[in-house]
Scaffold this active site. Structure first.
Site, PDB file in Angstrom:
ATOM      1  N   CYS A 116     -21.774  -5.229  -0.939  1.00  0.00           N
ATOM      2  CA  CYS A 116     -22.753  -5.314  -2.180  1.00  0.00           C
ATOM      3  C   CYS A 116     -21.853  -5.527  -3.270  1.00  0.00           C
ATOM      4  CB  CYS A 116     -23.407  -3.900  -2.137  1.00  0.00           C
ATOM      5  SG  CYS A 116     -24.870  -3.551  -0.837  1.00  0.00           S
ATOM      6  N   ARG A 121     -14.691  -3.507  -6.764  1.00  0.00           N
ATOM      7  CA  ARG A 121     -14.389  -3.248  -5.104  1.00  0.00           C
ATOM      8  C   ARG A 121     -13.027  -3.745  -4.894  1.00  0.00           C
ATOM      9  NH1 ARG A 121     -19.712  -2.579  -1.605  1.00  0.00           N
ATOM     10  NH2 ARG A 121     -18.527  -0.755  -1.131  1.00  0.00           N
TER      11      ARG A 121
HETATM   12  C1  UD1 Z   1     -17.643   3.864   0.921  1.00  0.00           C
HETATM   13  C2  UD1 Z   1     -18.759   3.714   1.435  1.00  0.00           C
HETATM   14  C3  UD1 Z   1     -19.842   3.674   0.142  1.00  0.00           C
HETATM   15  C4  UD1 Z   1     -19.864   4.559  -0.787  1.00  0.00           C
HETATM   16  C5  UD1 Z   1     -18.539   4.840  -1.146  1.00  0.00           C
HETATM   17  C6  UD1 Z   1     -18.197   6.047  -2.154  1.00  0.00           C
HETATM   18  C7  UD1 Z   1     -18.325   2.680   3.460  1.00  0.00           C
HETATM   19  C8  UD1 Z   1     -18.406   1.509   4.264  1.00  0.00           C
HETATM   20  N1  UD1 Z   1     -18.766   2.484   2.415  1.00  0.00           N
HETATM   21  O1  UD1 Z   1     -16.886   2.844   0.304  1.00  0.00           O
HETATM   22  O2  UD1 Z   1     -21.215   3.448   0.997  1.00  0.00           O
HETATM   23  O3  UD1 Z   1     -20.481   4.361  -2.034  1.00  0.00           O
HETATM   24  O4  UD1 Z   1     -17.670   5.110  -0.306  1.00  0.00           O
HETATM   25  O5  UD1 Z   1     -18.613   7.030  -1.492  1.00  0.00           O
HETATM   26  O6  UD1 Z   1     -17.807   3.571   4.045  1.00  0.00           O
HETATM   27  N2  UD1 Z   1     -11.259   1.565  -5.370  1.00  0.00           N
HETATM   28  C9  UD1 Z   1     -10.057   1.116  -5.773  1.00  0.00           C
HETATM   29  N3  UD1 Z   1      -9.185   0.502  -5.195  1.00  0.00           N
HETATM   30  C10 UD1 Z   1      -9.420   0.618  -3.671  1.00  0.00           C
HETATM   31  C11 UD1 Z   1     -10.372   1.152  -3.203  1.00  0.00           C
HETATM   32  C12 UD1 Z   1     -11.443   1.762  -3.868  1.00  0.00           C
HETATM   33  O7  UD1 Z   1     -10.036   1.005  -7.170  1.00  0.00           O
HETATM   34  O8  UD1 Z   1      -8.198   0.061  -3.109  1.00  0.00           O
HETATM   35  C13 UD1 Z   1     -12.176   2.258  -6.145  1.00  0.00           C
HETATM   36  C14 UD1 Z   1     -13.498   1.432  -6.128  1.00  0.00           C
HETATM   37  O9  UD1 Z   1     -13.618   0.376  -6.947  1.00  0.00           O
HETATM   38  C15 UD1 Z   1     -14.441   2.480  -6.387  1.00  0.00           C
HETATM   39  C16 UD1 Z   1     -13.925   3.813  -5.647  1.00  0.00           C
HETATM   40  O10 UD1 Z   1     -12.491   3.422  -5.766  1.00  0.00           O
HETATM   41  O11 UD1 Z   1     -14.606   2.751  -7.812  1.00  0.00           O
HETATM   42  C17 UD1 Z   1     -14.428   4.290  -4.631  1.00  0.00           C
HETATM   43  O12 UD1 Z   1     -14.158   3.362  -3.761  1.00  0.00           O
HETATM   44  P1  UD1 Z   1     -14.248   3.906  -2.061  1.00  0.00           P
HETATM   45  O13 UD1 Z   1     -14.115   5.278  -1.804  1.00  0.00           O
HETATM   46  O14 UD1 Z   1     -12.890   3.148  -1.579  1.00  0.00           O
HETATM   47  O15 UD1 Z   1     -15.477   3.161  -1.564  1.00  0.00           O
HETATM   48  P2  UD1 Z   1     -15.598   2.250  -0.341  1.00  0.00           P
HETATM   49  O16 UD1 Z   1     -14.787   2.857   0.988  1.00  0.00           O
HETATM   50  O17 UD1 Z   1     -15.500   0.826  -0.486  1.00  0.00           O
END
Ligand code: UD1
Length: 422
Positions: A116, A121
């Site tokens: 989404c 992301r």
């Molecule tokens: C997972 C969930 C999603 C939920 C989110 C937060 C799955 C498939 N999806 O997404 O439904 O909304 O956790 O609870 O499990 N970030 C970075 N760099 C990275 C990774 C993340 O900057 O390498 C940032 C993201 O942009 C965001 C935050 O960290 O602002 C949270 O991301 P993350 O916890 O990684 O979410 P997802 O695992 O993608």
């Protein structure tokens, strides 16, 4: 094109059964590839993200069969080939094949994951973790293809800048068969991470601390067959509880783990909404008066970002002004435009702060889902609104809510999917 049509204002009563957690199963299916041989995953939800993962797994030569909610995965003939751009882009969780294939082959070729449009992301935290373990990351700026390669995967001490769910799980995958010990500090603590670590440990991995901010993984030589049951989906449960607080009459939400949604239930208490917890069933009815409250989304165990948008609909019916702040994603207010079209009075201060003035009667409108949970919020609003609501772009919603239409019709809603020629 398919659309959801809701004739709103119906009172909902009866029972809704919660399915397995989307955010768990999207990691458990890739994790199954780590085992030599067969694995069984039960309580798998019927969502389109599941099917997108099946397509990736099959492209890698792995056999998948399903019977009802039980999925059998046999990775005996797995081949480590490139995951095409089309398959990689189908969902966010395709990034889990990075950690899994690194653990198994020390080499992965795939493209930037999809998902989404709720923020930038990036996957930098995943990649930094892999690099600390000895992985060389090559990225083609034009095609967004990633090649990850390591001569040896070595355990490392990795401190995440942010407690990312995806990075925590992905690094855990890579570390399962690395040489030595990996420690992840500032790890995410989401309940799904415990479910995934339980599966890996059942395969013979050596992981401790899942569910806390420090996870320790001692690498093992190989992983074997195992089975796991997917935990209940706390976000699906929260969404139906919010619906119950708006239009329920003793609506029973069944198969919930109440401990996983403490932050949500605490907010219900603050709002003066009555609910009854009996084991894994929560019964809830339309609240006569809803107190306005403030919500700030946080990492687990704080208020989940995935329920902020559905909760904002409930706040449109509160008796006064509520504040809603989103702190995890940059782009989670896209649904507000459509709620206002339905009669809500929500002022957007910026992309992450909203002031919700209630109570405002909602009426049906023609609206668009812009993301999974924002789409769910529109369904919630359509059920509470007078008249007919028509929602487009419903693929987003079906990615994460199993049998949505059946579950809601069974408790008295008037909701259907129709095919419309464009
Ligand atoms: C997972 C969930 C999603 C939920 C989110 C937060 C799955 C498939 N999806 O997404 O439904 O909304 O956790 O609870 O499990 N970030 C970075 N760099 C990275 C990774 C993340 O900057 O390498 C940032 C993201 O942009 C965001 C935050 O960290 O602002 C949270 O991301 P993350 O916890 O990684 O979410 P997802 O695992 O993608």
């Amino acid at each position: 094109m398919e659309k959801i049509i809701i004739n709103g204002g119906k009172t909902l009563s009866g029972s809704i059964q919660i399915g397995g957690a989307k955010n768990s199963v999207v990691a458990l299916i890739p994790a199954a590839l780590l085992a030599e041989g067969k694995t069984v995953i039960s309580n798998v939800p019927n969502i389109t993200d599941r099917d997108a993962l099946f397509n990736i797994v099959k492209a890698l030569g792995v056999k998948v069969s399903k019977e009802d909610t039980i999925v059998n995965i046999d990775s005996t003939n797995i081949k480590n080939v490139e995951i095409s751009e089309e398959l990689s882009k189908k969902l966010r969780a395709s990034y889990y094949f990075m950690g899994v294939l690194l653990a198994k082959y020390k080499h992965v070729e795939m493209y930037f994951p999809g998902g989404c449009n709720i923020g930038a992301r990036p996957i930098d935290l995943h990649l930094k973790g892999f690099e600390a373990m000895g992985v060389k990351v090559s990225h083609d700026e034009e095609t967004h293809k990633y090649i990850l390669d390591a001569k040896k995967l070595k355990g490392a001490k990795i401190s995440l800048d942010f407690a990312s769910v995806g990075a925590t799980i992905n690094i855990m995958f890579a570390a399962t068969m690395a040489e030595g010990t990996t420690v992840i500090e500032n790890a995410a603590k989401e309940t799904e991470i415990i479910n995934i670590a339980d599966f890996l440990n059942a395969m013979g991995a050596d992981i401790t601390g899942a569910g806390t901010s420090t996870i320790k993984i001692n690498g093992v030589k190989k992983l074997h067959s195992a089975s796991i049951s997917v935990i209940p989906d706390r976000i699906e449960a929260g969404t139906y509880l919010i619906i119950g607080a708006l239009v329920g009459d003793n609506l029973k939400v069944c198969g919930v783990n109440p401990d996983h949604i403490t932050a949500v239930l605490n907010k219900f208490k603050d709002m003066g909404i009555d609910y009854k917890v009996e084991g894994n069933i929560i019964t809830i009815s339309k609240a006569k008066i809803i107190n306005p409250i403030n919500i700030t989304t946080l990492v687990y165990p704080g208020f989940p970002t995935d329920l902020g948008q559905p909760m904002s609909v409930l706040l449109t019916q509160a008796d006064g002004t509520s504040y809603f702040e989103e702190t995890i994603w940059e782009n989670r207010m896209q649904h507000v435009e459509y709620l206002n079209k339905m009669g809500a009075n929500i002022e957007l201060k910026d992309n992450s702060h909203a002031v919700i003035n209630g109570p405002s009667p909602l009426h049906g409108a023609s609206i668009n889902a812009t993301d999974l949970r924002g789409g769910a919020a529109l369904v919630v609003a359509g059920l509470a609104a007078d008249g007919q609501t028509i929602i487009s772009n419903i693929d987003y919603i079906l990615r994460g809510y199993e049998n949505l239409i059946i579950k809601l019709n069974n408790v008295g809603a008037d909701i259907q999917i129709i095919n419309v020629d464009e």
